[in-house]
Enzyme design. Structure first.
Site, PDB file in Angstrom:
ATOM      1  N   GLN A   1       0.795  -1.216   0.000  1.00  0.00           N
ATOM      2  CA  GLN A   1       0.000   0.000   0.000  1.00  0.00           C
ATOM      3  C   GLN A   1       0.837   1.279   0.000  1.00  0.00           C
ATOM      4  O   GLN A   1       0.331   2.338  -0.365  1.00  0.00           O
ATOM      5  CB  GLN A   1      -0.944  -0.008   1.213  1.00  0.00           C
ATOM      6  CG  GLN A   1      -1.962  -1.137   1.140  1.00  0.00           C
ATOM      7  CD  GLN A   1      -2.891  -1.161   2.337  1.00  0.00           C
ATOM      8  OE1 GLN A   1      -2.575  -1.770   3.352  1.00  0.00           O
ATOM      9  NE2 GLN A   1      -4.027  -0.510   2.240  1.00  0.00           N
TER      10      GLN A   1
ATOM     11  N   HIS B   1      -2.379  -4.466 -12.455  1.00  0.00           N
ATOM     12  CA  HIS B   1      -1.884  -4.191 -13.810  1.00  0.00           C
ATOM     13  C   HIS B   1      -2.813  -4.775 -14.864  1.00  0.00           C
ATOM     14  O   HIS B   1      -2.578  -4.628 -16.057  1.00  0.00           O
ATOM     15  CB  HIS B   1      -0.478  -4.791 -14.005  1.00  0.00           C
ATOM     16  CG  HIS B   1       0.593  -3.994 -13.328  1.00  0.00           C
ATOM     17  ND1 HIS B   1       1.779  -4.533 -12.895  1.00  0.00           N
ATOM     18  CD2 HIS B   1       0.652  -2.680 -13.000  1.00  0.00           C
ATOM     19  CE1 HIS B   1       2.520  -3.595 -12.326  1.00  0.00           C
ATOM     20  NE2 HIS B   1       1.855  -2.457 -12.372  1.00  0.00           N
TER      21      HIS B   1
ATOM     22  N   ASP C   1       2.415   0.941  -8.402  1.00  0.00           N
ATOM     23  CA  ASP C   1       3.779   1.138  -8.916  1.00  0.00           C
ATOM     24  C   ASP C   1       4.548   2.193  -8.129  1.00  0.00           C
ATOM     25  O   ASP C   1       5.759   2.092  -7.961  1.00  0.00           O
ATOM     26  CB  ASP C   1       3.739   1.547 -10.403  1.00  0.00           C
ATOM     27  CG  ASP C   1       3.219   0.416 -11.275  1.00  0.00           C
ATOM     28  OD1 ASP C   1       2.848  -0.643 -10.727  1.00  0.00           O
ATOM     29  OD2 ASP C   1       3.170   0.603 -12.512  1.00  0.00           O
TER      30      ASP C   1
ATOM     31  N   ASN D   1      -1.552 -10.993   8.065  1.00  0.00           N
ATOM     32  CA  ASN D   1      -2.599 -10.004   8.305  1.00  0.00           C
ATOM     33  C   ASN D   1      -3.940 -10.436   7.713  1.00  0.00           C
ATOM     34  O   ASN D   1      -4.036 -10.714   6.511  1.00  0.00           O
ATOM     35  CB  ASN D   1      -2.217  -8.658   7.682  1.00  0.00           C
ATOM     36  CG  ASN D   1      -3.283  -7.600   7.933  1.00  0.00           C
ATOM     37  OD1 ASN D   1      -3.485  -7.167   9.075  1.00  0.00           O
ATOM     38  ND2 ASN D   1      -4.000  -7.191   6.891  1.00  0.00           N
ATOM     39  N   GLU D   2      -4.958 -10.469   8.547  1.00  0.00           N
ATOM     40  CA  GLU D   2      -6.358 -10.620   8.121  1.00  0.00           C
ATOM     41  C   GLU D   2      -6.614 -11.697   7.094  1.00  0.00           C
ATOM     42  O   GLU D   2      -7.031 -11.404   5.966  1.00  0.00           O
ATOM     43  CB  GLU D   2      -6.870  -9.292   7.553  1.00  0.00           C
ATOM     44  CG  GLU D   2      -6.955  -8.191   8.558  1.00  0.00           C
ATOM     45  CD  GLU D   2      -7.694  -6.961   8.010  1.00  0.00           C
ATOM     46  OE1 GLU D   2      -8.064  -6.955   6.824  1.00  0.00           O
ATOM     47  OE2 GLU D   2      -7.892  -6.022   8.775  1.00  0.00           O
TER      48      GLU D   2
ATOM     49  N   GLU E   1      -5.109  -2.597  14.344  1.00  0.00           N
ATOM     50  CA  GLU E   1      -5.663  -1.628  13.393  1.00  0.00           C
ATOM     51  C   GLU E   1      -7.016  -1.146  13.874  1.00  0.00           C
ATOM     52  O   GLU E   1      -7.847  -1.941  14.312  1.00  0.00           O
ATOM     53  CB  GLU E   1      -5.913  -2.237  11.993  1.00  0.00           C
ATOM     54  CG  GLU E   1      -4.705  -2.396  11.138  1.00  0.00           C
ATOM     55  CD  GLU E   1      -5.039  -2.989   9.768  1.00  0.00           C
ATOM     56  OE1 GLU E   1      -6.139  -2.732   9.225  1.00  0.00           O
ATOM     57  OE2 GLU E   1      -4.182  -3.725   9.241  1.00  0.00           O
TER      58      GLU E   1
END
Ligand code: PNW
Length: 491
Positions: A37, A57, A66, A180-181, A391
């Site tokens: 991210q 993409h 990118d 994560n998650e 989070e």
């Protein structure tokens, strides 16, 4: 603390709802991000493509990772931003294909190691603890081509990768989050094709993914336990996202069944005394599967050895929490939600209440009490475990807005619920993490939802990190140990 609470209660004259409690001195505050991210630099040096590079993409996608926040090159600005808040820790993730270009540990990227070394050392130099997520969804495409989370060998691949992470960074990183998650990628990736690998096979593919995640986490936890703990004395946990499931007044038990699916499938195997799947859910899925003509349960069973392998693989519990749903049994004329994890098994529907305001992502409805109820549920189900909130945060769709009062209100109200859970329900919460340090790429929802304490203008090449009002509010929380917020804007 208690005394303070009582005094504050009298002074404020409020009953019950908010006691004016404050955070104990040892409570920690952090902020979080994830490699895909924020890093950009998707193909520098020997880095290979992750599933998310390729997913964004594909033809028709209007955005990609990118560049995003360009943290690969601008990480010092992230460290400065974290330091300006006075954070106790910064949670970030390692990119698997940046560290292991083939996905396997035959080759370790020097460039990748150097990048994370700089970041870790930079944080430590500012007195900020690095809390590291080993896997935050950016699977090497190479491994996806072999089936990714549906290939049972992923447990070995992941444990090998975790060993590289511990051996390169474990001398300085004392808190690790393995994965994560899993809810997010096993459901969005295998039930309704919003995430890679883009499958829609609820009730089969999601369960395979979840089982393989649990085994992978367990192996990685054991690698730490057996090979690194004596040297480094760190802590390792799986990181789960939990949507609180509220019950209707005439609830027939379905709400609790949905909790046992949404939270239980991911946690019962690790935190319960007996281990394995939540028994009620295991029985229901087995019965449904047989009635539907499958030779065995669609929920892959654990062998006795696997139950032992997974059970007890925690040093704390890591919870991400943002939102809630009401869960109940279908009524006349309704049909169950068949495309999301497990609801079809219990004939369940999920919805939100009209008074739960919607925030800036597709799934985000605000119900503050859900935080406290979820924390208490964890204690009631898994005992007095240490909980780190890894989070919580507010996503808006307000562009570059700096005076983000809604975010401040959200964080402040959620912190109050955390305080109530701690002081009135005795839940052992040790820290709270804001998602996110800075605006970043919100996966399939692109750059429109913004979660940052710091604003980033993605149309400006400088990609400067500009503090929002919430950044100064949060810095104040950290120094005052209080969640209080007074809205000072004139309107
Ligand atoms: C998390 N829900 O995802 C992820 O860990 C982050 O990478 C992400 O940017 C952040 O939260 C904000 O979305 C979630 O449906 C996805 O409740 C969905 C939910 C919660 C968190």
């Amino acid at each position: 603390m208690w005394g303070y609470g009582v005094v504050a209660l009298c002074l404020l004259g409020v009953g019950g709802v908010w006691g004016g409690y404050e955070f104990p001195a040892e409570f920690q505050f952090g902020a979080a991000s994830a490699a895909f991210q924020i890093e950009g630099a998707w193909n520098v040096s020997d880095k290979t493509a992750s599933v998310w590079d390729n997913w964004l993409h594909r033809a028709g996608s209007e955005f990609n990772g990118d560049v995003t926040c360009n943290s690969y090159n601008q990480w010092q600005e992230d460290v400065e931003a974290a330091a300006a808040l006075g954070l106790d820790y910064y949670r970030f993730s390692l990119s698997w294909p940046r560290l292991l270009p083939t996905g396997l540990p035959n080759e370790v990227s020097e460039d990748g190691v150097q990048y994370y070394n700089q970041l870790i050392d930079g944080l430590l130099a500012r007195g900020i603890e690095p809390v590291v997520t080993i896997y935050h969804w950016d699977l090497p495409q190479n491994l996806q081509d072999l089936g990714g989370w549906a290939n049972p060998l992923i447990g070995e691949w992941f444990a090998d990768y975790a060993r590289v992470a511990y051996s390169k960074f474990g001398d300085r990183v004392r808190r690790w989050l393995t994965i994560n998650e899993p809810f997010s990628f096993c459901v969005a990736g295998y039930d309704y094709a919003m995430h890679p690998p883009g499958m829609s096979w609820a009730g089969v593919a999601d369960y395979i993914c979840i089982k393989n995640v649990l085994l992978a986490h367990a192996r990685a936890w054991r690698v730490y336990d057996e090979e690194f703990r004596n040297k480094y004395h760190g802590k390792v946990a799986l990181c789960n996202h939990m949507v609180w499931i509220e019950a209707e007044e005439d609830d027939d038990g379905t709400a609790e069944l949905v909790r046992q699916i949404y939270v239980g499938l991911f946690n019962h195997p690790i935190f319960s005394k007996k281990g394995g799947w939540p028994p009620a859910i295991e029985q229901i899925i087995e019965k449904n599967s047989k009635e539907q003509g499958y030779p065995r349960s669609r929920l892959p069973s654990f062998t006795k050895d696997e139950i032992k392998l997974v059970r007890g693989t925690f040093d704390f519990l890591a919870m991400n929490h943002y939102t809630s749903r009401v869960g109940r049994h279908t009524r006349e004329g309704e049909s169950a939600l068949t495309y999301v994890l497990g609801l079809a098994e219990v004939d369940g529907v999920l919805y939100t209440r009209p008074e739960w305001r919607k925030a800036g992502t597709s799934w985000f409805y605000i119900y503050y009490e859900g935080m406290r109820k979820q924390l208490k549920w964890l204690k009631d189900n898994y005992g007095d475990v240490e909980i780190l909130i890894t989070e919580n945060g507010y996503g808006d769709a307000d562009g570059l807005k700096i005076q983000d009062d809604e975010r401040i209100t959200y964080i402040s109200e959620m912190l109050k619920q955390v305080l109530l859970a701690m002081h009135e329900d005795g839940v052992r919460v040790v820290g709270y993490t804001v998602w996110s340090l800075l605006d970043n790429l919100e996966w399939d929802e692109g750059f429109t939802p913004r979660f940052g304490l710091y604003q980033v203008d993605f149309d400006d090449a400088a990609l400067a990190r500009v503090p929002r009002a919430s950044a100064s509010y949060y810095a104040g929380v950290i120094t005052s140990r209080s969640a209080e917020y007074t809205n000072t804007t004139s309107s």
